[in-house]
Every structure is written in C-alpha cells, then in structure tokens.
Design a protein around this motif. Structure first.
Motif, mmCIF file in Angstrom:
data_model
loop_
_atom_site.group_PDB
_atom_site.id
_atom_site.type_symbol
_atom_site.label_atom_id
_atom_site.label_comp_id
_atom_site.label_asym_id
_atom_site.label_seq_id
_atom_site.Cartn_x
_atom_site.Cartn_y
_atom_site.Cartn_z
ATOM 1 N N GLN A 524 0.828 -1.203 0.000
ATOM 2 C CA GLN A 524 0.000 0.000 0.000
ATOM 3 C C GLN A 524 0.867 1.259 0.000
ATOM 4 O OE1 GLN A 524 -2.993 0.056 3.040
ATOM 5 N NE2 GLN A 524 -3.993 -1.805 2.326
ATOM 6 N N LYS A 525 1.940 1.254 0.799
ATOM 7 C CA LYS A 525 2.824 2.419 0.865
ATOM 8 C C LYS A 525 3.517 2.645 -0.478
ATOM 9 C CE LYS A 525 4.822 5.777 3.135
ATOM 10 N NZ LYS A 525 4.036 6.940 3.600
ATOM 11 N N SER A 526 3.893 1.554 -1.157
ATOM 12 C CA SER A 526 4.579 1.688 -2.443
ATOM 13 C C SER A 526 3.667 2.312 -3.494
ATOM 14 C CB SER A 526 5.068 0.316 -2.925
ATOM 15 O OG SER A 526 3.984 -0.499 -3.352
ATOM 16 N N ILE A 527 2.368 2.108 -3.361
ATOM 17 C CA ILE A 527 1.410 2.683 -4.318
ATOM 18 C C ILE A 527 1.122 4.141 -3.983
ATOM 19 C CG2 ILE A 527 -0.954 2.537 -5.198
ATOM 20 C CD1 ILE A 527 -0.810 -0.509 -4.714
ATOM 21 N N THR A 528 0.799 4.411 -2.713
ATOM 22 C CA THR A 528 0.398 5.769 -2.332
ATOM 23 C C THR A 528 1.563 6.756 -2.366
ATOM 24 O OG1 THR A 528 0.708 5.228 0.008
ATOM 25 C CG2 THR A 528 -1.503 4.932 -0.901
ATOM 26 N N ALA A 529 2.788 6.267 -2.163
ATOM 27 C CA ALA A 529 3.947 7.169 -2.144
ATOM 28 C C ALA A 529 4.390 7.569 -3.539
ATOM 29 C CB ALA A 529 5.112 6.495 -1.419
ATOM 30 N N ARG A 530 3.949 6.831 -4.565
ATOM 31 C CA ARG A 530 4.428 7.080 -5.917
ATOM 32 C C ARG A 530 3.405 7.797 -6.805
ATOM 33 N NH1 ARG A 530 8.490 5.237 -3.830
ATOM 34 N NH2 ARG A 530 10.122 3.996 -4.861
ATOM 35 N N THR A 531 2.208 8.035 -6.281
ATOM 36 C CA THR A 531 1.176 8.647 -7.130
ATOM 37 C C THR A 531 0.219 9.476 -6.300
ATOM 38 O OG1 THR A 531 -0.561 8.146 -8.756
ATOM 39 C CG2 THR A 531 -0.352 6.652 -6.912
ATOM 40 N N GLY A 532 -0.430 10.438 -6.941
ATOM 41 C CA GLY A 532 -1.412 11.256 -6.248
ATOM 42 C C GLY A 532 -2.774 10.586 -6.227
ATOM 43 N N ALA A 533 -3.614 11.007 -5.305
ATOM 44 C CA ALA A 533 -4.960 10.445 -5.175
ATOM 45 C C ALA A 533 -5.941 11.204 -6.053
ATOM 46 C CB ALA A 533 -5.408 10.502 -3.723
#
Length: 622
Positions: A524-533
């Motif tokens: 989850q951290k790897s996804i949220t840290a690399r892209t905006g919501a």
C-alpha cells in the motif's frame, strides 16, 4: 483473464453458466459472496443437481480452504457429473443378491458400512426409513433411484425458476460473464415450473438457512445504473510501451563482482483460496553501504528440456527497515526496475536489520483449469523384480527439484531449519532435534545436514511403510505445487541476491505470522507514495491511487468515510492486459476508514504495447 476480445461462448457454454448462476443465487444474493464452509458448498452443489459425497466435498474443501468464489464453483461443476439414475441403478444392482429388484435392510447395511465411503448404522437407518416407502422392510431401489434423480433435477429446475423470476439477479455480473441466457434456457426453466413446485422441503429449508446468513453479507447488484455511473465514477487510461522498447532505469553497478554477496532461495505457493504465500527474510547490514539487490524466478537444474511455466511469473521484493515492533517497520524501497529476468533495486542502507518481503502480483501465478490434466496420475512407486518397493524415475526427478527449492542457502544440504520449513508446508508439523537424530542414524547426512540421497531415502521409507500407497506422497507433492502429472503449476521458486559494496550482508529465512500484514502495508505504501490520489466524482472521501511502474500497474482504493463502500471496477476497454483479479469486471468492498489494494495489471505479451483502461464506480455506501 485477459481483456482482449474473445469469441462469443457457445449456447452450450452459456447454458452451463446460466445453471451455475441459478444454483449460486439459490444460496447467495450476490456473486461477490464467497462460499465460506463445506456445508455451503454441499448445498450449492445440490442446487446444481449434484449429489456430493463426503469424499467429493473433501476433495474441494481441504483443511487449507477458507473460501471458494463463484469461478471456483463453476470449475467444480465442470468436474462433477450430475446425479445419474443409470449409474445409481448399477450400484444398487450389485447389492441385490437375488436380483428381485429389492434390497433388505441387512443387505443395505452390510454394503454401506463395509465398502467404499463407509456410513454409520444411524445413517443407513435414516436412508432406509426414507426409502422404504411401503414400510415392508424392503427397499424398491428402482423407485428410490428415480426419486433421488428426480429430486436433483427439481432442485436445479427450481434454482433456474428463481433466477428467471428475479430480474435484479439476472442483471448481476458473475466473474467475467454478464447474464444473457440462450433462447433455450427460458423455455426449459418454464417447462420445469411444475416440477419445481414439488421440490422437497429440505431444499426450502436450505434456502431459509442461507437467507439468514446472507442478511449479514448482502450486497447490491455489481452493475450500477447509468445515472449513478455518471455521478460517481472515475476513468483512468494509461498506455505502456513494450518491454523491448524500454531500457531499465537501474543499471548494474560496475565492479559488482567485487562486492560482498549473499543469496537465498524461496518459493511462492498458490493456496487453495487463491492467495499466495512465501517465506520472508531478515537482512542484516553491519555498516552503512551501497546495496544492489535482485529477485528472479529460479530455473531448476533437474529439469533440462522440460517446460518451466513459472519462469514468466513477475516477482518483486520490498525492503522494510525493522522497527521496535514489526508493526512499526517502514518501507525503504522495492524492486521497480527489471534487468533481463531480474527485478532490481539499488540504494544506500544504513547499518541495521531489514525485512525482505517477496511479492508476486497474482497476474501470472493463478489457478488453472484442470481440463488439460490427464485423468490418470503419474505412477510414483513400483515393485522391482525382487518384489521390493522403489520410487519411479519421474518421482526421483521431482524430489530432486523439491530438494533444490527447500535448500534455501544453496549449499546442497538440508539443515534442520530448512527441513522444518518443508515439514510445516507439507504436514503442518515440525521435526524436533530427537527426530532429527533418528534421521541421522538412518539416512545419509553430512555435517548434521540431510543430503539429496538421504532426502530421497526418507521418502522411500515412508512409501514402504504405507506398503506402496501413494496418498501421502501426493499430499507432499501437491503442497509443493505439483499436479498429478508432476508439473510444477501452483508454485514459483525464486532466488534473492544481495550485493553490498563495503560490508558482508547476511540473510536469514523467517516465517512470520505478521508477514502478510507487513507485505500489505509495504504494498500500500509503495502505491500511495508514488502517485497522487484522485477522488471519485461526487465523492469527497473516496480516492483511487493508480501506481504506474516500469512493468506493473497497481491501483488502491482509500475509503475515508465512516461507512463500508462497494466499488464496481470495469477493465473491459483495456488491451493486452491481465488482472490479478482474473476477471475484467468485478466489485471490491472497502471497509470504513481503510485502504484496499484493488488490482494489479501486467501485459499479456510484454513485446507489445498495452493499454490499461479502467472505470471505477461507487455501487453502495452502507
């Protein structure tokens, strides 16, 4: 499942899936509800016109099974025949010793309590009391077979009738198939209406029981209205170039051969419920240093010339700095780039302890249809000319592969720790030091570690103790990912390599209860840290994160509301893509104030460009 256009299914296939839907919806109000127990599986099979035995149920609901979904149910129905009156008659005739068309209570009791899947006397008495229609102490088995087959047909017909009568159920999406019945299905269900009205009370009771359960787990149709789609949807479209046209962003450091090196092997295992498990690893770095680490599928040396389908499985490695507790661990980095077959990461690590968490998306390592497998399994043991039991050459080759996989440090020997990872995987138990000492006395060992020869001897001894019965050997092989043709289909061996420029790293395998939770945290951290919501249209507190890596796309749904939400996901416009969900249209439930990984996407053919086109839509907020 791919999202490329596929030919329209035949009427026969479509009719089969209509029957699958009808049976499933006799128990569940949504295709998204999983079968959660062996009893529910039994009821669903009965509604599909099957009459499952305990052996049949145990085949599909093993001690490792926690749930089955609609697609699993369809696969089971493909493998299990409907109740056949002719076969039932043939079985009863064998019990009818005087061929008069009747079976006495004593004949029935002897047959059912001593042969095949043995019943208790109480169960036999129950059957006889139901079947002895004339109460004359004899069973008219022809009439009983007709009644049993008719009941199965009536259950199936009633399920179809309920599906036809409920327009809301008909609109639901099941797996990757939406409901569009062939012309024949409507008339066949209507013609069965009269029979459906006479379904025994037991079937109605089953429906009532399941309704009670479903009130706790009911869901709306997975196809939202067009009005709602426009109000609360989000569309993402990403085009990715082929791997052949893309260079790796991370290059191998010059002079890598001079760096300190440590390696460790492992294996991804595909579980009965479709989840994927593996060991985790602890990395110790004595001092701050530059690090180059990689993970890749492992080619087994004992399989020259044999297909190795797992070599195309995607792999990744998450690096987490260990905190005071495992929950306080933090993500340092992960293998985003690919160099040939290796997935790599390069960076600086400070002195300390780290967790290495292997990961595969599930796009390539997934359940396969058993249609292609031969009905006749490979022979595992045989008797020599002298009458002694021995292992076949095919089994010896496979045991060599298993040995190579569980020899984690690659030194050609099995330590007690390595052997226990194998034992926990195949039997759920550990070998203690006393039992290991017994092994040392009886099997070939070196430096208190088991050799390949000793490992094969151990399995031969177990086969000999069972007088050649291969059942336990098959349990071991299937737990290690092999099918009945001795093909490795439900596992992917891998190798981890760690290079440190200025210090010697050390790696130890772990089996952490918190491993899956830690991996999910890192993912989850790897996804949220690399892209905006991006917020869903009209929803201020429901967000979609879409990570675009070099070789993988992953999406995550963040629900910041105080209610559970269901999000409908549609990938039908994607091209040359496969999803970890195994279907192009599905729904995801996200509990209140949580994040959920929605799906991972990989190209079907890496040599071609691929387009990810996904529409996420709110279905319900509850």
């Amino acid at each position: 499942m791919s999202f490329q256009e596929s030919p329209r299914p035949s009427d026969e296939e479509e009719a089969f899936y209509v029957h699958c839907r009808a049976a499933y919806l006799s128990l569940f109000r949504s295709s998204l509800t999983n079968i959660a127990s062996k009893q529910q599986l039994c009821r669903a099979l009965q509604q599909a016109g099957r009459n499952p035995t305990h052996a049949t149920l145990n085949k599909y609901w093993t001690p490792r099974t926690s749930k089955l979904n609609f697609d699993d149910f369809c696969e089971i129905l493909k493998n299990e025949k409907k109740t056949d009156e002719t076969e039932l008659m043939r079985a009863f005739k064998k019990m009818d010793l005087n061929s008069d068309g009747y079976i006495s209570h004593s004949e029935l009791e002897k047959a059912l309590t001593t042969r095949g899947e043995k019943m208790t006397i109480e169960e036999v008495n129950c059957i006889f009391s139901l079947a002895d229609i004339n109460k004359d102490g004899k069973l008219d088995y022809a009439e009983f077979c007709r009644l049993l087959a008719s009941t199965a047909q009536q259950c199936e017909a009633a399920a179809l009738e309920r599906l036809e009568a409920n327009a809301k159920l008909k609109r639901q999406n099941f797996g990757s198939r939406s409901y569009s019945p062939p012309k024949s299905s409507v008339s066949s269900a209507s013609s069965a209406a009269q029979a459906a009205a006479t379904v025994p009370q037991t079937a109605e009771t089953l429906q009532a029981e399941s309704d009670t359960t479903l009130k706790k787990d009911s869901r709306s149709s997975s196809r939202p209205s067009s009005a709602r789609s426009r109000r609360s949807s989000l569309s993402n479209s990403i085009t990715m170039t082929s791997s052949s046209a893309r260079a790796s962003k991370i290059t191998e450091p010059s002079g890598l051969q001079e760096w300190h090196h440590s390696s460790m092997k492992g294996c991804f295992f595909l579980e009965e419920d479709g989840s994927i498990s593996s060991l985790q690893y602890e990395l110790h770095v004595p001092q701050t240093t530059n690090v180059y680490l990689s993970i890749q599928p492992l080619s087994l040396s004992h399989r020259p010339g044999k297909p190795s389908s797992w070599m195309t499985v995607d792999t990744a490695l998450f690096v987490m700095a260990a905190g005071e507790t495992k929950e306080e661990s933090s993500l340092v980095g992960f293998t985003e780039s690919k160099d040939k077959d290796k997935y790599v990461w390069k960076g600086e690590l400070h002195a300390g302890t780290y967790y290495l968490l292997p990961f595969t998306s599930g796009c390539k390592l997934k359940k396969r249809s058993k249609k292609s497998e031969s009905n006749k399994p490979v022979q595992l043991v045989y008797r020599t000319d002298s009458g002694e039991l021995d292992l076949t050459g095919e089994l010896r080759e496979v045991l060599s592969d298993v040995f190579e996989v569980i020899d984690l440090d690659g030194n050609g020997l099995l330590s007690l720790e390595e052997y226990n990872f194998f034992e926990l995987r195949t039997s759920g138990e550990k070998c203690d030091k006393d039992a290991w000492a017994v092994c040392k006395e009886n099997f070939d060992m070196r430096k208190n570690q088991l050799t390949l020869q000793g490992f094969v001897e151990l399995n031969l001894m177990e086969a000999t103790e069972k007088d050649g019965d291969s059942a336990d050997l098959w349990i071991i092989l299937e737990a290690m990912g092999f099918n009945r043709m001795l093909e490795l289909v439900d596992a992917c061996p891998f190798q981890i390599d760690v290079h440190c420029e200025g210090t010697q790293p050390s790696i130890q395998p772990l089996s952490m209860d918190s491993g899956p939770k830690l991996q999910n945290q890192a993912l989850q951290k790897s996804i949220t840290a690399r892209t905006g919501a991006k917020a869903l249209r009209g929803q201020d507190n429901i967000f979609i994160y879409t990570y675009r890596g070099e070789h993988r796309i992953s999406s995550l749904i963040a629900n910041k509301t105080n209610q559970k939400v269901t999000v409908h996901v549609n990938n039908e416009q994607s091209r040359n893509c496969c999803s970890s969900r195994g279907m192009s249209v599905f729904a995801v439930e996200v509990p209140a104030r949580t994040k959920t990984v929605c799906q991972h996407i990989l190209p079907i053919n890496e040599r071609h460009d691929w387009t990810y086109n996904c529409v996420e839509t709110i279905v319900t907020c509850t």
